[in-house]
Scaffold this motif. Structure first.
Motif, PDB file in Angstrom:
ATOM      1  N   ARG A  76       0.799  -1.274  -0.186  1.00  0.00           N
ATOM      2  CA  ARG A  76      -0.187   0.052   0.141  1.00  0.00           C
ATOM      3  C   ARG A  76       0.847   1.392   0.123  1.00  0.00           C
ATOM      4  O   ARG A  76       0.606   2.216  -0.738  1.00  0.00           O
ATOM      5  N   ILE A  77       2.063   1.095   0.673  1.00  0.00           N
ATOM      6  CA  ILE A  77       2.848   2.650   0.684  1.00  0.00           C
ATOM      7  C   ILE A  77       3.630   2.632  -0.423  1.00  0.00           C
ATOM      8  O   ILE A  77       3.917   3.767  -0.975  1.00  0.00           O
ATOM      9  N   ARG A  78       3.884   1.497  -1.261  1.00  0.00           N
ATOM     10  CA  ARG A  78       4.557   1.406  -2.533  1.00  0.00           C
ATOM     11  C   ARG A  78       3.273   2.478  -3.493  1.00  0.00           C
ATOM     12  O   ARG A  78       3.684   2.932  -4.467  1.00  0.00           O
ATOM     13  N   GLN A  79       2.111   1.771  -3.522  1.00  0.00           N
ATOM     14  CA  GLN A  79       1.170   2.360  -4.350  1.00  0.00           C
ATOM     15  C   GLN A  79       0.690   3.828  -4.004  1.00  0.00           C
ATOM     16  O   GLN A  79       0.687   4.682  -5.081  1.00  0.00           O
ATOM     17  N   LEU A  80       0.948   4.375  -2.697  1.00  0.00           N
ATOM     18  CA  LEU A  80       0.981   5.788  -2.512  1.00  0.00           C
ATOM     19  C   LEU A  80       2.103   6.390  -3.096  1.00  0.00           C
ATOM     20  O   LEU A  80       1.808   7.547  -3.711  1.00  0.00           O
ATOM     21  N   LEU A  81       3.326   5.791  -3.068  1.00  0.00           N
ATOM     22  CA  LEU A  81       4.538   6.524  -3.648  1.00  0.00           C
ATOM     23  C   LEU A  81       4.375   6.679  -5.083  1.00  0.00           C
ATOM     24  O   LEU A  81       4.610   7.658  -5.666  1.00  0.00           O
ATOM     25  N   HIS A  82       3.697   5.486  -5.805  1.00  0.00           N
ATOM     26  CA  HIS A  82       3.642   5.586  -7.223  1.00  0.00           C
ATOM     27  C   HIS A  82       2.701   6.819  -7.436  1.00  0.00           C
ATOM     28  O   HIS A  82       3.032   7.403  -8.513  1.00  0.00           O
ATOM     29  N   ASN A  83       1.610   6.763  -6.863  1.00  0.00           N
ATOM     30  CA  ASN A  83       0.708   7.943  -7.058  1.00  0.00           C
ATOM     31  C   ASN A  83       1.134   9.271  -6.977  1.00  0.00           C
ATOM     32  O   ASN A  83       0.955  10.229  -7.794  1.00  0.00           O
ATOM     33  N   ALA A 150      -6.586  11.176  -4.062  1.00  0.00           N
ATOM     34  CA  ALA A 150      -7.859  10.427  -3.042  1.00  0.00           C
ATOM     35  C   ALA A 150      -7.190   9.091  -2.569  1.00  0.00           C
ATOM     36  O   ALA A 150      -7.475   8.708  -1.296  1.00  0.00           O
ATOM     37  N   ILE A 151      -6.553   8.157  -3.314  1.00  0.00           N
ATOM     38  CA  ILE A 151      -6.093   7.037  -2.971  1.00  0.00           C
ATOM     39  C   ILE A 151      -4.896   7.315  -1.964  1.00  0.00           C
ATOM     40  O   ILE A 151      -4.874   6.542  -0.923  1.00  0.00           O
ATOM     41  N   VAL A 152      -4.182   8.171  -2.205  1.00  0.00           N
ATOM     42  CA  VAL A 152      -3.151   8.504  -1.255  1.00  0.00           C
ATOM     43  C   VAL A 152      -3.411   8.840  -0.062  1.00  0.00           C
ATOM     44  O   VAL A 152      -2.962   8.332   0.939  1.00  0.00           O
ATOM     45  N   LYS A 153      -4.619   9.651   0.038  1.00  0.00           N
ATOM     46  CA  LYS A 153      -4.921   9.988   1.433  1.00  0.00           C
ATOM     47  C   LYS A 153      -5.626   8.775   2.048  1.00  0.00           C
ATOM     48  O   LYS A 153      -5.650   8.583   3.319  1.00  0.00           O
ATOM     49  N   GLN A 154      -6.399   7.929   1.408  1.00  0.00           N
ATOM     50  CA  GLN A 154      -7.034   6.739   1.760  1.00  0.00           C
ATOM     51  C   GLN A 154      -5.953   5.823   2.573  1.00  0.00           C
ATOM     52  O   GLN A 154      -6.009   5.305   3.724  1.00  0.00           O
ATOM     53  N   ALA A 156      -2.854   6.756   3.782  1.00  0.00           N
ATOM     54  CA  ALA A 156      -2.361   7.557   4.787  1.00  0.00           C
ATOM     55  C   ALA A 156      -3.290   7.305   6.014  1.00  0.00           C
ATOM     56  O   ALA A 156      -2.957   6.898   7.269  1.00  0.00           O
ATOM     57  N   ASP A 157      -4.582   7.349   5.673  1.00  0.00           N
ATOM     58  CA  ASP A 157      -5.653   7.165   6.784  1.00  0.00           C
ATOM     59  C   ASP A 157      -5.563   5.765   7.467  1.00  0.00           C
ATOM     60  O   ASP A 157      -5.712   5.439   8.512  1.00  0.00           O
ATOM     61  N   GLU A 158      -5.558   4.795   6.480  1.00  0.00           N
ATOM     62  CA  GLU A 158      -5.370   3.370   6.869  1.00  0.00           C
ATOM     63  C   GLU A 158      -4.264   3.053   7.914  1.00  0.00           C
ATOM     64  O   GLU A 158      -4.423   2.198   8.639  1.00  0.00           O
ATOM     65  N   HIS A 159      -3.148   3.979   7.663  1.00  0.00           N
ATOM     66  CA  HIS A 159      -2.115   3.776   8.612  1.00  0.00           C
ATOM     67  C   HIS A 159      -1.965   4.671   9.814  1.00  0.00           C
ATOM     68  O   HIS A 159      -1.047   4.677  10.502  1.00  0.00           O
ATOM     69  N   GLY A 160      -2.883   5.220  10.055  1.00  0.00           N
ATOM     70  CA  GLY A 160      -2.964   6.335  11.322  1.00  0.00           C
ATOM     71  C   GLY A 160      -2.217   7.375  10.821  1.00  0.00           C
ATOM     72  O   GLY A 160      -1.797   8.089  11.806  1.00  0.00           O
ATOM     73  N   GLY A 161      -1.915   7.745   9.628  1.00  0.00           N
ATOM     74  CA  GLY A 161      -1.103   8.879   9.251  1.00  0.00           C
ATOM     75  C   GLY A 161      -1.993   9.784   8.590  1.00  0.00           C
ATOM     76  O   GLY A 161      -3.170  10.015   8.800  1.00  0.00           O
ATOM     77  N   LYS A 162      -1.158  11.017   8.165  1.00  0.00           N
ATOM     78  CA  LYS A 162      -1.944  11.939   7.432  1.00  0.00           C
ATOM     79  C   LYS A 162      -0.810  12.543   6.131  1.00  0.00           C
ATOM     80  O   LYS A 162       0.466  12.031   6.322  1.00  0.00           O
ATOM     81  N   ILE A 163      -1.582  12.943   5.148  1.00  0.00           N
ATOM     82  CA  ILE A 163      -0.990  13.596   4.185  1.00  0.00           C
ATOM     83  C   ILE A 163      -1.365  15.031   3.877  1.00  0.00           C
ATOM     84  O   ILE A 163      -2.282  15.632   4.102  1.00  0.00           O
ATOM     85  N   HIS A 164      -0.339  15.676   3.669  1.00  0.00           N
ATOM     86  CA  HIS A 164      -0.463  17.413   3.618  1.00  0.00           C
ATOM     87  C   HIS A 164       0.026  17.571   2.123  1.00  0.00           C
ATOM     88  O   HIS A 164       1.205  17.031   1.763  1.00  0.00           O
ATOM     89  N   ALA A 165      -0.430  18.875   1.789  1.00  0.00           N
ATOM     90  CA  ALA A 165       0.299  19.370   0.273  1.00  0.00           C
ATOM     91  C   ALA A 165       0.499  20.837   0.352  1.00  0.00           C
ATOM     92  O   ALA A 165      -0.869  21.337   0.789  1.00  0.00           O
ATOM     93  N   ARG A 166       1.412  21.567  -0.240  1.00  0.00           N
ATOM     94  CA  ARG A 166       1.207  22.900  -0.433  1.00  0.00           C
ATOM     95  C   ARG A 166       2.263  23.232  -1.518  1.00  0.00           C
ATOM     96  O   ARG A 166       2.961  22.528  -2.025  1.00  0.00           O
ATOM     97  N   ASN A 167       2.189  24.592  -1.793  1.00  0.00           N
ATOM     98  CA  ASN A 167       2.914  24.802  -2.724  1.00  0.00           C
ATOM     99  C   ASN A 167       4.406  25.620  -2.242  1.00  0.00           C
ATOM    100  O   ASN A 167       4.158  26.200  -1.221  1.00  0.00           O
ATOM    101  N   ASP A 168       5.438  25.269  -3.089  1.00  0.00           N
ATOM    102  CA  ASP A 168       6.550  25.637  -2.300  1.00  0.00           C
ATOM    103  C   ASP A 168       6.963  27.141  -2.917  1.00  0.00           C
ATOM    104  O   ASP A 168       6.536  27.725  -3.780  1.00  0.00           O
ATOM    105  N   GLN A 169       7.242  27.940  -1.982  1.00  0.00           N
ATOM    106  CA  GLN A 169       7.788  29.596  -2.228  1.00  0.00           C
ATOM    107  C   GLN A 169       8.708  29.698  -3.568  1.00  0.00           C
ATOM    108  O   GLN A 169       8.433  30.687  -4.288  1.00  0.00           O
TER     109      GLN A 169
END
Length: 199
Positions: A76-83, A150-154, A156-169
Motif C-alpha cells: 500500500r505504501i508503494r502504491q501511495l508513492l507511485h501515485n 484520493a487513494i493517497v489520502k486513503q 495514509a488514513d489506513e495507517h493512522g497517518g496524514k498527508i499534506h500538500a502545499r506550494n513551495d515558495q
C-alpha cells in the motif's frame, strides 16, 4: 468517417475502463499486511522503476542516518508513492522532472512521527482545488479522474497517518506524509516544546 468514429469509440471505452478501475481501487479496503519497514527503502525501490523511463528524472534524497522503522503495509505504501510520483510527472509535462525526498522525525503532543517530504519542480498545485486536493473528482487534468491523490489520502488514513500538500515558495509542490512511530524505535527523547506536528 467510420474509421474515425470507431477510433473515437475505442478511445472513449478505454477512458471509461480506466475510470472504472480507478474508482474500484478507491472503493476497495484490503486488509493491511503490516510489517516493520523503513520508508526510505520503499522510496528507493519505487524510484528505480522511473529512472529507466522515457522522461529524464533527477532525484535528490536526504535520508536520516538512523531512520526509525514504521509498521506499514509495503504494498500500500508503494502504491501511495507511485501515485505521488505519477502525479508529479503529469503535472510537469513540459519538462524534465526533479524530485527531492527527505525524512525526519517530528513530535506532536509528545508523540513521534516520521515525516516523508517530496518536493517537485513542477508548476505547483492549482489554487482553485488546493483545499480539496485529496477528494475524489478534484482534478484539473484533461481526462483525469481525481482518484490518484484520493487513494493517497486513503492509504495514509489506513495507517493512522496524514498527508499534506502545499506550494513551495520557490516553485513546485511539496507533499508530506506523516506516519506514527513507536517511541521505542528512537534514540532521542521528545523535546520540551513540541516541534512540527501533524495537524
Amino acid at each position: 468517417v467510420l474509421d474515425r468514429a470507431t477510433r473515437t469509440i475505442v478511445a472513449q471505452v478505454e477512458a471509461l475502463k480506466t475510470m472504472v478501475n480507478a474508482f474500484s481501487e478507491y472503493s476497495r479496503a484490503p486488509a493491511l499486511q503490516l510489517q516493520a519497514l523503513r520508508v526510505s527503502d520503499l522510496v528507493n525501490e519505487v524510484l528505480e522503476l522511473y529512472r529507466s523511463g522515457e522522461r529524464k528524472l533527477r532525484v535528490v534524497t536526504r535520508w536520516m542516518s538512523s531512520e526509525p522503522q514504521v509498521f506499514a503495509d509495503p504494498g500500500r505504501i508503494r502504491q501511495l508513492l507511485h501515485n505521488l510520483v505519477k502525479n508529479a510527472q503529469e503535472a510537469n509535462e513540459a519538462g524534465d522532472l526533479a524530485l527531492e525526498f527527505t525524512t525526519e522525525v517530528i513530535w506532536n503532543e509528545g508523540n513521534p512521527w516520521l515525516r516523508l517530504s517530496m518536493r517537485d519542480n513542477g508548476p505547483g498545485l492549482p489554487i482553485e482545488i488546493i483545499d480539496k486536493l485529496f477528494e475524489p473528482y478534484a482534478t484539473t487534468k484533461s481526462g483525469g479522474t481525481g482518484i490518484g491523490l484520493a487513494i493517497v489520502k486513503q492509504i495514509a488514513d489506513e495507517h493512522g497517518g496524514k498527508i499534506h500538500a502545499r506550494n513551495d515558495q520557490g516553485g513546485g509542490a511539496i507533499f508530506e506524509l506523516h506516519l506514527p512511530v513507536d517511541a521505542g524505535e528512537l534514540n532521542s527523547e521528545p523535546p520540551e516544546l513540541s516541534a512540527g506536528g501533524t495537524g
